[in-house]
Design a protein around this motif. Structure first.
Motif, PDB file in Angstrom:
ATOM      1  N   LEU A   1      -5.343   2.112  12.754  1.00  0.00           N
ATOM      2  CA  LEU A   1      -3.947   2.895  12.596  1.00  0.00           C
ATOM      3  C   LEU A   1      -2.777   1.991  12.381  1.00  0.00           C
ATOM      4  O   LEU A   1      -2.512   1.289  13.141  1.00  0.00           O
ATOM      5  N   ILE A   2      -2.274   2.266  11.163  1.00  0.00           N
ATOM      6  CA  ILE A   2      -1.347   1.411  10.607  1.00  0.00           C
ATOM      7  C   ILE A   2       0.087   2.305  10.558  1.00  0.00           C
ATOM      8  O   ILE A   2       0.055   3.288  10.211  1.00  0.00           O
ATOM      9  N   PHE A   3       1.298   1.740  11.092  1.00  0.00           N
ATOM     10  CA  PHE A   3       2.436   2.408  11.296  1.00  0.00           C
ATOM     11  C   PHE A   3       3.448   2.068  10.092  1.00  0.00           C
ATOM     12  O   PHE A   3       4.601   2.382   9.924  1.00  0.00           O
TER      13      PHE A   3
ATOM     14  N   GLN B   1      -6.330   6.322   4.561  1.00  0.00           N
ATOM     15  CA  GLN B   1      -6.340   7.787   4.827  1.00  0.00           C
ATOM     16  C   GLN B   1      -5.340   8.111   5.647  1.00  0.00           C
ATOM     17  O   GLN B   1      -4.940   7.554   6.275  1.00  0.00           O
ATOM     18  N   GLU B   2      -4.812   9.352   5.343  1.00  0.00           N
ATOM     19  CA  GLU B   2      -3.818   9.985   6.021  1.00  0.00           C
ATOM     20  C   GLU B   2      -4.363  10.074   7.553  1.00  0.00           C
ATOM     21  O   GLU B   2      -5.568  10.683   7.732  1.00  0.00           O
ATOM     22  N   PHE B   3      -3.525  10.094   8.641  1.00  0.00           N
ATOM     23  CA  PHE B   3      -3.782  10.244   9.923  1.00  0.00           C
ATOM     24  C   PHE B   3      -3.285  11.803  10.167  1.00  0.00           C
ATOM     25  O   PHE B   3      -2.182  12.280   9.857  1.00  0.00           O
ATOM     26  N   VAL B   4      -4.220  12.505  10.761  1.00  0.00           N
ATOM     27  CA  VAL B   4      -4.000  13.874  10.700  1.00  0.00           C
ATOM     28  C   VAL B   4      -3.992  14.394  12.408  1.00  0.00           C
ATOM     29  O   VAL B   4      -5.178  14.082  12.972  1.00  0.00           O
ATOM     30  N   ASN B   5      -2.911  14.811  12.838  1.00  0.00           N
ATOM     31  CA  ASN B   5      -2.852  15.170  14.566  1.00  0.00           C
ATOM     32  C   ASN B   5      -3.963  16.405  14.469  1.00  0.00           C
ATOM     33  O   ASN B   5      -3.842  17.490  13.837  1.00  0.00           O
TER      34      ASN B   5
ATOM     35  N   GLY C   1       1.621   9.739  -2.142  1.00  0.00           N
ATOM     36  CA  GLY C   1       2.026  10.639  -1.331  1.00  0.00           C
ATOM     37  C   GLY C   1       1.872  10.617   0.473  1.00  0.00           C
ATOM     38  O   GLY C   1       2.229  11.270   1.007  1.00  0.00           O
ATOM     39  N   LEU C   2       0.863   9.611   0.818  1.00  0.00           N
ATOM     40  CA  LEU C   2       0.626   9.223   2.039  1.00  0.00           C
ATOM     41  C   LEU C   2       1.954   8.708   2.717  1.00  0.00           C
ATOM     42  O   LEU C   2       2.613   8.018   2.156  1.00  0.00           O
TER      43      LEU C   2
ATOM     44  N   ALA D   1       0.564  -1.196  -0.014  1.00  0.00           N
ATOM     45  CA  ALA D   1      -0.075  -0.065   0.263  1.00  0.00           C
ATOM     46  C   ALA D   1       0.919   1.131   0.001  1.00  0.00           C
ATOM     47  O   ALA D   1       0.579   2.120  -0.476  1.00  0.00           O
ATOM     48  N   ALA D   2       1.880   1.109   0.540  1.00  0.00           N
ATOM     49  CA  ALA D   2       2.880   2.337   0.910  1.00  0.00           C
ATOM     50  C   ALA D   2       3.422   2.706  -0.701  1.00  0.00           C
ATOM     51  O   ALA D   2       3.377   4.070  -0.916  1.00  0.00           O
TER      52      ALA D   2
END
Length: 348
Positions: free
Chosen positions: A159-161, A176-180, A136-137, A130-131
């Motif tokens: 949540l994937i690291f 989906q991007e994780f946003v603080n 651009g994620l 997936a990366a």
């Protein structure tokens, strides 16, 4: 002189009935001349009623056909809302694509809005890679099922690291991007032209220095343990005081709400918004749900009764053309959301 009474037939799953059809709502509506009547889903809709309005949260081609047939014989009845419009919210990609159809307004206190970066993976073999196709994620990312049908399965999110975190997933999956976002989510309830924004606690931020040591994935219920090894979830949330969190600009929230209502042609929905802590005045719509849990909204009985009254008295109406199976949204002025009201709320 006898005042005309209106009938609203409701077709809801049992869980939804229990949460939404409270005695307080039924009695208040009755005082306004509106009778809420349960639709028997085991019988043809056309054989029931007659109803001035059909309120529902069902899907499927059989139910869709029942609505069409009902409207052929009850041409003045109103359906809230029509299945074709609701269907868009059952897909997490098309759900958020609608945000791009909203026009920005100038009077929004310099705030902007959008959606997180995201893409969908349909082939299982591509999940582990997936990366490389992430447009651009960067990790961490959120993985969630493409289908949003309200089932327990559709709410399972990770949540994937790292790439290893994709091993247990099944396609199709939205990445989906994780946003603080400061551990706060803003939930916006829309009922026709009524808009209410409230604050809720959310996932905590993830410090960048911790990312190098994180591998695999965590379910959302586990994420709260990331920010400190020596604290538990309750202690963290006691430290987070929602009273100190500023609400988004009212003009921005109202603009998004009215824009979504117009673009989706829906009356009953809510959407979740977060504030990007890196930008500050940038807000992201991350989820949209049809016919949410309104009973959690203070004073929902009055809001929904007022909405029924407006719909039934054609101040706000859905007109259905059986010939071309199209619907349009109109109000007294022929426009959309001109009188929308946004009420600031807190976590209560």
């Amino acid at each position: 002189m006898t005042t005309k009474r209106f009938s609203v037939g409701y077709a809801l799953l049992l869980k939804k009935q229990k949460s939404f059809i409270q005695d307080s709502l039924v009695n208040l509506a009755k005082e306004r001349g509106i009778d809420l009547i349960k639709i028997d889903t085991d019988k043809p809709l056309v054989d029931q009623g007659p109803f001035d309005c059909v309120l529902h949260k069902l899907h499927g081609e059989e139910w869709r056909e029942q609505l069409r047939e009902f409207l052929v014989y009850n041409s003045n009845a109103i359906v809230v809302d029509f299945p074709d419009a609701i269907e868009r919210l059952r897909n997490r990609i098309s759900m958020l694509d609608v945000v791009s159809e909203i026009e920005a307004v100038e009077d929004n206190e310099a705030a902007t809005f959008g959606i997180p970066k995201q893409f969908v993976i349909y082939e299982p073999e591509k999940l582990k890679d997936a990366a490389s196709c992430g447009e651009g994620l960067k990790f961490p990312v959120i993985a969630k099922p493409l289908v949003a049908d309200g089932s327990a399965k559709s709410h399972k999110m990770l949540l994937i690291f790292s790439n290893e975190g994709f091993d247990k997933l099944k396609s199709p999956t939205v990445v989906q991007e994780f946003v603080n976002h400061g551990g706060v989510i803003f939930k916006v309830y829309v009922v026709g032209k009524y808009v209410k924004c409230v604050k809720r606690k959310s996932l905590p931020d993830i410090a960048e220095e911790k990312l190098d040591g994180l591998r695999g994935s965590l379910s959302f219920s586990q994420v709260s343990n990331l920010t400190s090894d020596d604290r538990n979830d309750d202690e963290y949330y006691k430290m987070l005081d929602l009273e100190d969190v500023a609400m988004p600009p009212i003009s921005l929230i109202t603009n998004i709400a009215c824009g979504l209502r117009k673009a989706m042609k829906l009356h009953l929905f809510n959407f979740d918004v977060i504030r990007d802590t890196k930008v500050g005045n940038r807000y992201l719509v991350i989820d949209i749900n049809y016919f949410p849990g309104y009973a959690k909204m203070p004073g929902y009985e009055t809001v929904l009764t007022d909405f029924f009254w407006d719909v039934l008295n054609k101040k706000e109406a859905r007109l259905f053309n059986c010939k071309n199976e199209s619907m349009k949204l109109v109000d007294d002025n022929g426009g959309y959301c001109e009188e929308a009201r946004c009420h600031n709320g807190s976590s209560g």
